[in-house]
Enzyme design. Structure first.
Site, PDB file in Angstrom:
ATOM      1  N   THR A 157     -21.459  11.976  78.961  1.00  0.00           N
ATOM      2  CA  THR A 157     -20.584  10.488  78.983  1.00  0.00           C
ATOM      3  C   THR A 157     -20.000   9.901  77.254  1.00  0.00           C
ATOM      4  O   THR A 157     -20.324  11.610  76.540  1.00  0.00           O
ATOM      5  CB  THR A 157     -22.411   9.750  78.918  1.00  0.00           C
ATOM      6  OG1 THR A 157     -22.983   9.689  77.478  1.00  0.00           O
ATOM      7  CG2 THR A 157     -23.038   9.400  80.471  1.00  0.00           C
TER       8      THR A 157
ATOM      9  N   ASP B 125     -26.448  13.620  78.053  1.00  0.00           N
ATOM     10  CA  ASP B 125     -25.985  11.826  78.396  1.00  0.00           C
ATOM     11  C   ASP B 125     -25.521  11.343  76.589  1.00  0.00           C
ATOM     12  O   ASP B 125     -26.816  11.486  75.553  1.00  0.00           O
ATOM     13  CB  ASP B 125     -26.593  11.054  77.975  1.00  0.00           C
ATOM     14  CG  ASP B 125     -26.321   9.308  78.345  1.00  0.00           C
ATOM     15  OD1 ASP B 125     -25.127   8.857  78.117  1.00  0.00           O
ATOM     16  OD2 ASP B 125     -27.608   8.285  78.788  1.00  0.00           O
ATOM     17  N   ALA B 126     -24.833  11.994  76.155  1.00  0.00           N
ATOM     18  CA  ALA B 126     -24.290  11.504  74.178  1.00  0.00           C
ATOM     19  C   ALA B 126     -23.284  10.891  73.699  1.00  0.00           C
ATOM     20  O   ALA B 126     -23.214  10.983  72.529  1.00  0.00           O
ATOM     21  CB  ALA B 126     -23.949  13.366  73.896  1.00  0.00           C
ATOM     22  N   LYS B 127     -22.860   9.950  74.802  1.00  0.00           N
ATOM     23  CA  LYS B 127     -22.164   9.295  74.041  1.00  0.00           C
ATOM     24  C   LYS B 127     -21.039   9.440  73.271  1.00  0.00           C
ATOM     25  O   LYS B 127     -20.564   8.751  71.869  1.00  0.00           O
ATOM     26  CB  LYS B 127     -23.174   7.512  74.117  1.00  0.00           C
ATOM     27  CG  LYS B 127     -23.352   6.897  75.742  1.00  0.00           C
ATOM     28  CD  LYS B 127     -24.033   5.841  74.959  1.00  0.00           C
ATOM     29  CE  LYS B 127     -25.147   5.156  76.420  1.00  0.00           C
ATOM     30  NZ  LYS B 127     -26.105   6.254  76.771  1.00  0.00           N
ATOM     31  N   ARG B 128     -20.634  10.634  73.493  1.00  0.00           N
ATOM     32  CA  ARG B 128     -19.215  10.791  72.385  1.00  0.00           C
ATOM     33  C   ARG B 128     -18.426  10.219  72.212  1.00  0.00           C
ATOM     34  O   ARG B 128     -18.029   9.592  73.644  1.00  0.00           O
ATOM     35  CB  ARG B 128     -19.290  12.916  72.259  1.00  0.00           C
ATOM     36  CG  ARG B 128     -20.292  12.780  72.636  1.00  0.00           C
ATOM     37  CD  ARG B 128     -21.162  12.713  70.692  1.00  0.00           C
ATOM     38  NE  ARG B 128     -21.994  13.936  70.457  1.00  0.00           N
ATOM     39  CZ  ARG B 128     -23.100  13.755  70.090  1.00  0.00           C
ATOM     40  NH1 ARG B 128     -23.833  12.595  71.055  1.00  0.00           N
ATOM     41  NH2 ARG B 128     -24.269  14.306  69.765  1.00  0.00           N
TER      42      ARG B 128
END
Lengths: 314, 314
Positions: free
Chosen positions: A140, A106-109
């Site tokens: 993510t 879950d790094a929302k890059r």
């Protein structure tokens, strides 16, 4: 090897649990003794914290691996510690994969062109654990920069048999701020959803669901039901269960009749269960691992009772 | 110490250049010899690449530090290499700050609540270089998750005298995809712009510009002019100059009459100038450092001639 969705569905069916345990280590909530014992051998506080996080996550992985199909490390809590935290994030992901877990990083890059590709290549290992240094099964990603900026992520995901979850409707109280603005008679998140569903269709092959999924919060049950109907080929990653207020009933509409199509995340509610009112009387702080196991089993039972996940595995 | 904007404006005026050099190392474009010499002493390819990136960025820092106020490392290219890349990102930022440069970390982070705070604490050192492991002066952030998710970044930025640049209008060809959707008679990015301008106002103190800025691409000149008018207290970070097609004339409207209010980024156009048609005849590949210096000076002169930046420093 098999596609992300094939591997994920097999694991969900085998465990009879559409559950992902969020690995969100937080200094101030770590069980007693972990920080203290990590301090020996480290002169820097952040290195000691990184070691404590690694031990904590390893122990959680050992507890939950027989029970759930997947874990979701939250990159922010590792990055907060600097490079030593990044190193631990990589080691936690590897340990989880060795334990047979699917790893959603879950790094929302999100970025453009070859920059997006660099993130994808760094995080998405997919079916071959050695294909990326942070060897996640899926990642993510944030769609704000535009549909063209999702494509490099998709290309790497398809090539590596990995998955993606694009932010569509998030679980925070202020999500509506920008996501609910209405353009051409539809909310903004519905425009994003349409682009994601198209990518899901393009990447699904013979499967019902594609390599491109969506993050849809448990805290907006009506939107969840609406999006399931609008995105029949998109797998959902659902945060917001438990600590953030989403219930199993709120989530039921996210699943298909077979109990597939979605995976539900709980982070604090499981990993810091020893701190929750529900488990405090039952388990002393030193028994935090038993609290983790109890909370995981309770969540699985809750979803089986109140959602189509009860049909999993026949 | 001083606020981010005070430190940045002092540096811009001292150098008479509203220029930020993007540190985007890419394996396949590195000058000859760098990869080869880094390979000795490393058994892993990615560790050798990380060492090559470090040397390359250090050399660029040495060349541009006397000429420009700021550098912008692109986190993706470092993260692509795994933890060894993250370590180099931290060391590159520290080296740039020791050289007196302002560092804008281009990581486009975005998340909710305490997760957003963790990113902010990890990256935003602000005026005290030791306050964060990746000790940047400012950070780029993504607004998709909602206005409430910007607040934790703002709180840390204010506390540490650091800055933020929120993505408003990006420079990629498909930016319009979601950013130009029209709600309540305004484009989506104008809604984001309104929220950012409010945060800029709330964080500006006695200054014209606040701690919260905006990323606005050079490739959409009309939007740039429109946003400058709509966001009088918001500092602009402008990507897209040069390699992506934005010209100095396109950018002129982003500045105030004093030549302040914006900083323009060039990455490939400067760091890989030895590869550009314009400099290829003048400099051999081994003279890549001279090409970096020439391209930097040319960009400064171009902005001085065609934008209000010509008025900088009297």
């Amino acid at each position: 090897m098999a596609s992300y969705i094939e591997r994920l569905n097999s694991a969900i069916i085998a465990k009879r649990a559409p559950v992902v345990v969020g690995l969100d280590p937080r200094k101030e909530q770590l069980p007693p003794g972990l920080m203290e014992s990590a301090k020996s051998g480290h002169s820097h506080y952040s290195d000691a914290t990184a070691t404590a996080y690694e031990r904590f996550c390893f122990q959680i992985i050992d507890i939950v691996a027989p029970l759930v199909p997947a874990v979701k490390p939250q990159a922010a809590f590792f990055e907060e510690l600097g490079p030593s935290g990044s190193l631990v994030l990589a080691s936690v992901i590897r340990r989880a994969r060795e334990a047979g877990l699917i790893v959603i990083c879950d790094a929302k890059r999100g970025d453009i062109g070859s920059t997006a590709e660099a993130y994808a290549r760094g995080y998405l290992a997919g079916s071959d654990r050695n294909a990326a240094p942070w060897s996640a099964d899926s990642l993510t990603v944030n769609p704000y920069l535009g549909p063209d900026t999702l494509q490099p992520f998709v290309d790497v995901a398809v090539q590596r048999e990995a998955g993606l979850y694009v932010l569509v409707r998030t679980s925070n109280p202020g999500a509506a701020g920008f996501q609910d603005l209405i353009a051409d008679g539809q909310t903004h998140y519905r425009h994003v959803a349409a682009a994601v569903e198209q990518l899901a269709q393009e990447t699904r092959g013979e499967q019902t669901y594609g390599a491109v999924g969506a993050v849809v919060g448990a805290t907006y049950p009506q939107e969840l039901a609406e999006l399931r109907a609008a995105m029949p080929h998109t797998h959902f990653l659902i945060p917001g269960y438990g600590s953030q207020g989403g219930t199993a009933q709120d989530i039921a509409a996210a699943f298909d009749a077979d109990g597939l199509g979605a995976i539900v995340n709980s982070s604090r509610g499981i990993i810091f269960a020893y701190n929750n009112a529900k488990y405090k009387d039952q388990f002393a702080p030193e028994q935090w691992e038993s609290a983790v196991e109890a909370a995981t089993r309770d969540m699985i039972a809750d979803l089986a009772e109140h959602t189509p996940a009860g049909a999993l595995g026949g």
